[in-house]
Structures are given as structure tokens and as C-alpha cells.
Design an enzyme around this catalytic site. Structure first.
Site, PDB file in Angstrom:
ATOM      1  N   ASP A  40      -1.619  -2.277  -9.222  1.00  0.00           N
ATOM      2  CA  ASP A  40      -3.070  -2.126  -9.244  1.00  0.00           C
ATOM      3  C   ASP A  40      -3.397  -0.701  -9.683  1.00  0.00           C
ATOM      4  O   ASP A  40      -2.898   0.266  -9.103  1.00  0.00           O
ATOM      5  CB  ASP A  40      -3.678  -2.416  -7.879  1.00  0.00           C
ATOM      6  CG  ASP A  40      -3.643  -3.900  -7.539  1.00  0.00           C
ATOM      7  OD1 ASP A  40      -3.345  -4.711  -8.439  1.00  0.00           O
ATOM      8  OD2 ASP A  40      -3.922  -4.245  -6.376  1.00  0.00           O
ATOM      9  N   ARG A  43      -5.128  -5.180 -12.734  1.00  0.00           N
ATOM     10  CA  ARG A  43      -3.825  -5.703 -12.355  1.00  0.00           C
ATOM     11  C   ARG A  43      -2.910  -5.640 -13.578  1.00  0.00           C
ATOM     12  O   ARG A  43      -3.155  -6.302 -14.589  1.00  0.00           O
ATOM     13  CB  ARG A  43      -3.965  -7.137 -11.862  1.00  0.00           C
ATOM     14  CG  ARG A  43      -2.641  -7.909 -11.695  1.00  0.00           C
ATOM     15  CD  ARG A  43      -1.670  -7.261 -10.728  1.00  0.00           C
ATOM     16  NE  ARG A  43      -2.227  -6.990  -9.420  1.00  0.00           N
ATOM     17  CZ  ARG A  43      -2.281  -7.908  -8.442  1.00  0.00           C
ATOM     18  NH1 ARG A  43      -1.865  -9.139  -8.651  1.00  0.00           N
ATOM     19  NH2 ARG A  43      -2.794  -7.579  -7.263  1.00  0.00           N
ATOM     20  N   GLU A  96      -1.849   0.321  -5.731  1.00  0.00           N
ATOM     21  CA  GLU A  96      -1.005  -0.601  -4.970  1.00  0.00           C
ATOM     22  C   GLU A  96       0.154  -1.060  -5.829  1.00  0.00           C
ATOM     23  O   GLU A  96       0.079  -1.067  -7.066  1.00  0.00           O
ATOM     24  CB  GLU A  96      -1.790  -1.840  -4.491  1.00  0.00           C
ATOM     25  CG  GLU A  96      -2.792  -1.568  -3.393  1.00  0.00           C
ATOM     26  CD  GLU A  96      -3.353  -2.845  -2.776  1.00  0.00           C
ATOM     27  OE1 GLU A  96      -2.715  -3.911  -2.888  1.00  0.00           O
ATOM     28  OE2 GLU A  96      -4.438  -2.774  -2.183  1.00  0.00           O
ATOM     29  N   ARG A 121     -15.047  -3.385  -3.920  1.00  0.00           N
ATOM     30  CA  ARG A 121     -13.800  -4.134  -4.053  1.00  0.00           C
ATOM     31  C   ARG A 121     -13.861  -5.008  -5.292  1.00  0.00           C
ATOM     32  O   ARG A 121     -14.778  -5.805  -5.468  1.00  0.00           O
ATOM     33  CB  ARG A 121     -13.566  -5.007  -2.823  1.00  0.00           C
ATOM     34  CG  ARG A 121     -13.543  -4.230  -1.512  1.00  0.00           C
ATOM     35  CD  ARG A 121     -13.502  -5.152  -0.325  1.00  0.00           C
ATOM     36  NE  ARG A 121     -14.684  -6.022  -0.278  1.00  0.00           N
ATOM     37  CZ  ARG A 121     -14.833  -7.051   0.544  1.00  0.00           C
ATOM     38  NH1 ARG A 121     -13.868  -7.348   1.397  1.00  0.00           N
ATOM     39  NH2 ARG A 121     -15.929  -7.769   0.533  1.00  0.00           N
ATOM     40  N   ARG A 155     -10.405  -6.460 -12.600  1.00  0.00           N
ATOM     41  CA  ARG A 155     -11.207  -7.210 -11.629  1.00  0.00           C
ATOM     42  C   ARG A 155     -12.412  -6.355 -11.259  1.00  0.00           C
ATOM     43  O   ARG A 155     -12.289  -5.368 -10.545  1.00  0.00           O
ATOM     44  CB  ARG A 155     -10.337  -7.574 -10.438  1.00  0.00           C
ATOM     45  CG  ARG A 155      -9.198  -8.524 -10.838  1.00  0.00           C
ATOM     46  CD  ARG A 155      -8.033  -8.479  -9.909  1.00  0.00           C
ATOM     47  NE  ARG A 155      -7.441  -7.145  -9.832  1.00  0.00           N
ATOM     48  CZ  ARG A 155      -6.515  -6.807  -8.935  1.00  0.00           C
ATOM     49  NH1 ARG A 155      -6.092  -7.691  -8.057  1.00  0.00           N
ATOM     50  NH2 ARG A 155      -6.016  -5.589  -8.926  1.00  0.00           N
ATOM     51  N   LYS A 198       0.837  -1.205   0.000  1.00  0.00           N
ATOM     52  CA  LYS A 198       0.000   0.000   0.000  1.00  0.00           C
ATOM     53  C   LYS A 198       0.875   1.260   0.000  1.00  0.00           C
ATOM     54  O   LYS A 198       0.700   2.162  -0.819  1.00  0.00           O
ATOM     55  CB  LYS A 198      -0.916   0.016   1.217  1.00  0.00           C
ATOM     56  CG  LYS A 198      -1.779  -1.231   1.417  1.00  0.00           C
ATOM     57  CD  LYS A 198      -2.864  -1.352   0.397  1.00  0.00           C
ATOM     58  CE  LYS A 198      -3.900  -2.412   0.798  1.00  0.00           C
ATOM     59  NZ  LYS A 198      -3.357  -3.763   1.004  1.00  0.00           N
ATOM     60  N   LYS A 250      -8.530   1.829   4.297  1.00  0.00           N
ATOM     61  CA  LYS A 250      -8.052   0.446   4.268  1.00  0.00           C
ATOM     62  C   LYS A 250      -6.811   0.278   5.134  1.00  0.00           C
ATOM     63  O   LYS A 250      -6.009   1.206   5.299  1.00  0.00           O
ATOM     64  CB  LYS A 250      -7.768   0.000   2.837  1.00  0.00           C
ATOM     65  CG  LYS A 250      -6.813   0.861   2.037  1.00  0.00           C
ATOM     66  CD  LYS A 250      -6.777   0.377   0.583  1.00  0.00           C
ATOM     67  CE  LYS A 250      -5.949   1.279  -0.292  1.00  0.00           C
ATOM     68  NZ  LYS A 250      -5.945   0.823  -1.716  1.00  0.00           N
ATOM     69  N   ASN A 258       2.178  -4.523  -5.767  1.00  0.00           N
ATOM     70  CA  ASN A 258       2.216  -5.855  -5.165  1.00  0.00           C
ATOM     71  C   ASN A 258       3.531  -6.546  -5.487  1.00  0.00           C
ATOM     72  O   ASN A 258       3.892  -6.695  -6.657  1.00  0.00           O
ATOM     73  CB  ASN A 258       1.044  -6.685  -5.685  1.00  0.00           C
ATOM     74  CG  ASN A 258      -0.287  -6.124  -5.239  1.00  0.00           C
ATOM     75  OD1 ASN A 258      -0.765  -6.402  -4.156  1.00  0.00           O
ATOM     76  ND2 ASN A 258      -0.888  -5.284  -6.078  1.00  0.00           N
TER      77      ASN A 258
END
Length: 312
Positions: A272, A209, A280, A232, A224, A124, A159, A282
Site C-alpha cells: 500500500d 495497491r 502497509e 480511508r 483506492r 502494519k 490505527k 499485505n
């Protein structure tokens, strides 16, 4: 090559969508030998990092998908590459594992992603290093700051910094319903730091993604898309995945970050992106290989093993 995967227990793999499985299939097809262990299997013995490792062979069956030899103790230096693919939560045990893997590096082991880089890139918080690509964001445990941010932006996402799969994410709109309770819950009454971002309406079109491998951008993302009533898009939260070509903005973000992150030892990164904004970075065990391959024909796992081979 002898490739050792640090992964979650094999019986829990969902082979029809698991990215680590896709890596294994590609590596085995090229004649590389496959070995597996878990973080808990590592130890320091006589100053050397060792692990209880199993050699596996793939069967081609998606259910009974592997055969494993008896576990044996080996120094990690016995392997040409160690591929870190353990899922979060990124807790203290995960951090201890990165310390062991970092010690193994000093003993000649090639580890991907680099343990120090994994530890240094909170998935994050890392977006703060690239604020030119982010929506308005604050990171704090202070209720007054959070309330002031909500008053300014009216519609926000809150979050935790250590969540995965969309867990613990809340949206608070202009009505401010339950804002105080959510702040208390997520910050543990001011004792835990969280992230708050302006809500990005483009989430209805998907949380994309974008994969970067060896500093190079995979030409397709997996959007997504949230199910009805959700904010979400995570697949773990019921979102549906739709592969699509990258937008110009996606390419700008990934093209900028890719070489920088590769230079830090991050061979595989999952960015993301919602709308035009990075949300984000990842670095632990990025996924979506199979969904992109199945829907577009682009062999993401092939690109990953290509990059791994080039570094060896």
C-alpha cells in the site's frame, strides 16, 4: 497440478471482484485441479497434517459458480501446492493455522505464501523494515509519546496493528479534537500497541495497491480513492478503485521490496502506497486482481499462476 486453496467459505465469494476466484479461473483454464478447505478443516492426526477437502469445478456462472464433490479427508502432502488465501483478522486461530501449515511444509507440502513469513510480517509493522520509504511513524501504546508525536506533526493518522479494510483508523488534525478519547479507545488505556503516522495529504488521490508476484512488479496499481469526507481509501470502506500505471516512486519501492520479500517466501505481496510513501505490506490475501485486469487488460491472475508453476 493439484492445487488446494485455504480460503474463506465459497458461498461468500463476490466472484465479480474476488482475487482468489480469479486465481481459480486461471488455474482451471490451464488444466490444474482445484480443491478447497478452511483453516478449521485442518488437523494433526498421527503426526500428519490432514484436512477435510472438497474438489470443485467451476461452472462459468458468476452466481452459481462452482460444483463441489463430497468432502474427503486427505493429508495436505497429497497436493502439489497449498495457496493460503484466508482473509484477516489475523488472530490466534490464524496463527495456529500457520503452525499447522508450517508442519505440513516439513512433510513435503509447498505452501504459498510461506506460513512462517506470513506470521513474521505484520501488515502494519513490516514497513518499519523499510523506513527509507515511509512517512514519519511511531509504534507505541504510550499516550505521552503519541501526544508528543501529534504536537510535532499536527495532523496524524492513528490505527490498530491488527485491523483490515480500514477498520479503526482515525485522523486527528492540528485542533487535536478527541485525541485523548481515540488514544484510550485504540490502546485500551495503554494496554495495546498502535501505529501513528503523519497524515499524507495525497490520500485524496488514492491509497495505491501495488502488487508484487514472484518478486516482480505488476505494472499497474489500483488507486483506492476515498469517498467524500473519508480518510480511508479501502474498498471495504466505500472507496472507489481506479487502475493506473505505476509511478517512478511506486516502481522504486516495489522493485526494492519485491526480491527481498520473495526471498523470505512471500510469493504474493500487496504493497500500500500513499503518494510517495509505503504504508502497509499485505501478505495474507492481497486483492485487486480483477479490478486491474478489468480496467487495463493486464492478467494479474495469469502472472500469479505463471509464478506458481515456475516454482513447482
Amino acid at each position: 497440478m493439484k492445487i488446494a486453496f485455504a480460503a474463506d467459505p465459497l458461498p461468500g465469494f463476490k466472484t465479480y471482484k474476488d482475487s482468489t476466484y480469479a486465481m481459480m479461473v486461471e488455474a482451471a483454464a490451464r488444466g490444474h485441479s482445484l480443491h478447497v478447505f478452511q483453516h478449521k478443516d485442518m488437523a494433526i492426526v498421527g503426526g500428519k497434517v490432514v484436512a477435510t477437502v472438497q474438489r470443485i469445478e467451476l461452472t462459468g456462472d458468476l452466481l452459481d459458480w462452482y460444483r463441489a464433490d463430497a468432502p474427503e479427508n486427505h493429508p495436505l502432502s497429497a497436493f502439489d501446492a497449498v495457496v493460503e488465501r484466508t482473509d484477516p483478522p489475523f488472530n490466534m486461530e490464524y496463527i495456529y493455522a500457520t503452525y499447522l501449515l508450517e508442519l505440513a511444509e516439513s512433510q513435503g507440502v509447498r505452501v504459498f505464501n510461506k506460513p512462517e513469513a506470513i506470521r513474521s510480517h505484520n501488515e502494519k509493522l513490516s514497513i518499519a523494515q523499510f523506513s527509507q520509504f515511509t512517512a514519519p511513524t511511531i509504534v507505541t501504546s504510550d499516550e505521552r509519546r503519541i501526544r508528543a508525536f501529534h504536537a510535532e506533526h499536527r495532523d496524524v493518522i492513528l490505527k490498530p496493528l491488527d485491523g483490515m479494510g480500514g477498520a479503526g483508523i482515525f485522523r486527528v488534525d492540528r485542533e487535536g479534537m478527541n485525541l485523548g478519547s481515540i488514544i484510550e479507545l485504540l490502546t485500551k488505556n495503554g494496554q495495546r500497541t498502535i501505529m501513528v503516522q503523519r497524515y499524507i495529504p495525497e490520500i485524496v488521490k488514492g491509497d495505491k495497491r501495488v502488487l508484487v508476484i514472484g518478486g516482480k512488479v505488476v505494472p499497474y496499481s489500483l488507486a483506492r480513492i476515498p469517498q467524500a469526507g473519508e480518510v480511508r481509501g479501502n474498498l471495504a470502506a466505500g472507496g472507489s478503485g481506479v487502475a493506473q500505471a505505476l509511478s517512478e516512486r511506486d516502481r522504486e519501492i516495489a522493485g526494492t521490496l519485491g526480491p527481498i520479500l520473495m526471498g523470505r517466501g512471500l510469493l504474493l505481496v500487496g504493497l500500500d502506497v500513499i503518494g510517495d510513501y509505503l504504508t502497509e505490506v499485505n501478505v495474507t490475501s492481497p486483492t485487486c486482481f480483477q479490478e486491474i485486469h478489468q480496467q487495463t487488460g493486464f492478467n494479474v491472475a495469469g502472472m500469479f499462476i505463471d509464478a506458481l508453476e515456475e516454482l513447482m
